[in-house]
Structure formats: C-alpha cells, structure tokens
Scaffold this active site. Structure first.
Site, PDB file in Angstrom:
ATOM      1  N   ASP A  74      23.443  -5.781  60.320  1.00 43.11           N
ATOM      2  CA  ASP A  74      24.526  -6.462  59.606  1.00 43.11           C
ATOM      3  C   ASP A  74      25.831  -6.083  60.292  1.00 43.11           C
ATOM      4  OD1 ASP A  74      22.755  -7.518  57.777  1.00 43.11           O
ATOM      5  OD2 ASP A  74      22.928  -5.828  56.415  1.00 43.11           O
ATOM      6  N   ASP A 104      13.671 -14.423  49.653  1.00 41.86           N
ATOM      7  CA  ASP A 104      14.161 -13.160  49.099  1.00 41.86           C
ATOM      8  C   ASP A 104      13.543 -12.980  47.714  1.00 41.86           C
ATOM      9  OD1 ASP A 104      15.677 -13.070  51.353  1.00 41.86           O
ATOM     10  OD2 ASP A 104      17.616 -13.224  50.370  1.00 41.86           O
TER      11      ASP A 104
END
Length: 242
Positions: free
Chosen positions: A130, A8
């Site tokens: 998600d 990330d």
C-alpha cells in the site's frame, strides 16, 4: 494482461470497503461462492480473496470461504488477510490457495517473511504494498512509513519474489482511475517483475491504459460490483488480447 477480480470477506459475506475503512462497508452478496462462480463463468481464471476479518484480527479467519471456493471452482486463488504466522501460511495452502498474499509482515518482520520464502518457495507468494506519495503505508493505511516503494520492491525481488501488486491508497475504492504514473515508474525500474495494479479502476479505458504501461495484471473489485465494468465487457477485453 490478466484480470483478477477481488472478493473481500467480512463475516463470510462478500463486501467492499472504501479506502480500507471498516465503517464504510457495503455488502454485495451473502454467498461469496456465487460471486466466484460468476467470475469463472465469465472466463476469468484468477481470484484475489481477502479476509478482512483476518486482517483486523491478525490471524486467518475466513478459511472456510477459501476452502469452499477452491473446492467448487477451478479459479487460481491468492488469499490474504491476517497471515502473520507460519501456521497461517500452512492453513491458506491447505485450504486451496495457490498463492498467499502478504503485505505488512514483509515490512514489520522481514526475518520471518524471508523464512517463509525459503520454506514454501518465493513463487508461492503475492506481495502487496500500500503506497501513499511513493512511500509504504501500513496499519490499515493510517501509518505512513519512510520506506520508498522502489527500495521495498528491489529488496524482495532479490529474495526471489516474482509477483507484486501495489495499491495507491488515495485511489482505492473511489473509482477515480488507477495510479498509472506510479505503476509506469515501477515497471520501468523493474521490467522483469510480474507487476499487478490495484485500486481505482473504473472503466475498460483504465484497463487499456494499464495494459499499455505493461502491467501483468489488474485486481478489480468495486468497479465490477458497482456496475461500472460488466462481466461481459471483461470477457470481451480478455478475448481481444488473444
């Protein structure tokens, strides 16, 4: 089962967030290429690269990091974060990504996303969802929709999408184990789907369990960075499957 390490990126640095919270940020390495090379040296083939600045801004920001890693490793990279326009998709592919990772666009602008599938090919996308209580969550997980995960997956399988990963937002970044039951249900309903687990993995035992339920691969981040799973263990896990 494929092991896909995650990097990330914020400000060009390798970081991890807890439950998507930018305030709960931890910097692990200022040079993402070093991290990517470590993964490659450990025999891993793929990389899940996430542009957190891009996700926040709504357009791709850390494309230079992608370009550097793609140019200096042989890793198969999927890149996501901030892909909102057709031009963002072009940038991602031009900078060396094998796959564009998308999520919210598939919920907020189905017409646009389906157009991309036709232009670039459905096999060029890794679709992320998600999930909270089997419903899709968006906007940095703060907003729960009424879209059932199974309806979402079925719709895009029908549009030709082959690779999907799912993150249970209650698990991500907590190192408390993955959402095995959810994944088992998804794989049972869609046995031909290349399904990837994401979030909560904290041990080799978790990987073995995900492999048993039929996951095509698992995206791992924090467990590696926090030393819960070593790269040597991942190498051994990979070799045990051959």
């Amino acid at each position: 089962m494929e092991i896909i390490p995650a990097i990330d990126i914020i400000d060009g640095k390798c970081v991890r967030l807890t439950q998507g919270d930018y305030e709960q940020k931890k910097i692990y390495n200022e040079h993402p290429l070093e991290v990517a090379k470590q993964f490659e040296d450990a025999g891993l083939k793929r990389l899940h690269l996430v542009d957190l600045d891009g996700a926040k801004a709504g357009s791709v920001k850390n494309w230079k990091v992608l370009e550097t890693i793609a140019g200096k490793t042989f890793l198969i990279i999927d890149f996501g974060g901030g892909i909102k326009k057709e031009n963002d998709v072009k940038i991602v592919f031009e900078c060396g990504a094998a796959l564009a990772t998308v999520g919210s666009i598939a919920i907020k602008d189905e017409t646009e996303f389906v157009k991309w599938l036709l232009i670039f090919g459905a096999d060029k996308f890794l679709l992320g969802a998600d999930v909270k209580d089997e419903k899709i969550a968006i906007s940095g997980w703060s907003e729960k929709t009424n879209i059932w995960i199974y309806d979402f997956i079925e719709k895009y399988i029908n549009h030709g999408v082959k690779q999907i990963f799912c993150t249970d937002v209650s698990k991500d970044g907590k190192l408390e184990g993955p959402a095995v039951e959810l994944y088992k249900n998804i794989i049972t309903k869609f046995p031909l789907l290349d399904f990837f687990a994401s979030g909560g993995v904290s041990s080799i035992k978790d990987l073995e369990e995900l492999q048993t339920v039929g996951c095509k691969g698992t995206i791992i981040g924090k467990a590696i960075y926090e030393g819960r799973i070593s790269l040597k263990e991942l190498m051994m896990f990979n070799k045990s499957q051959k």
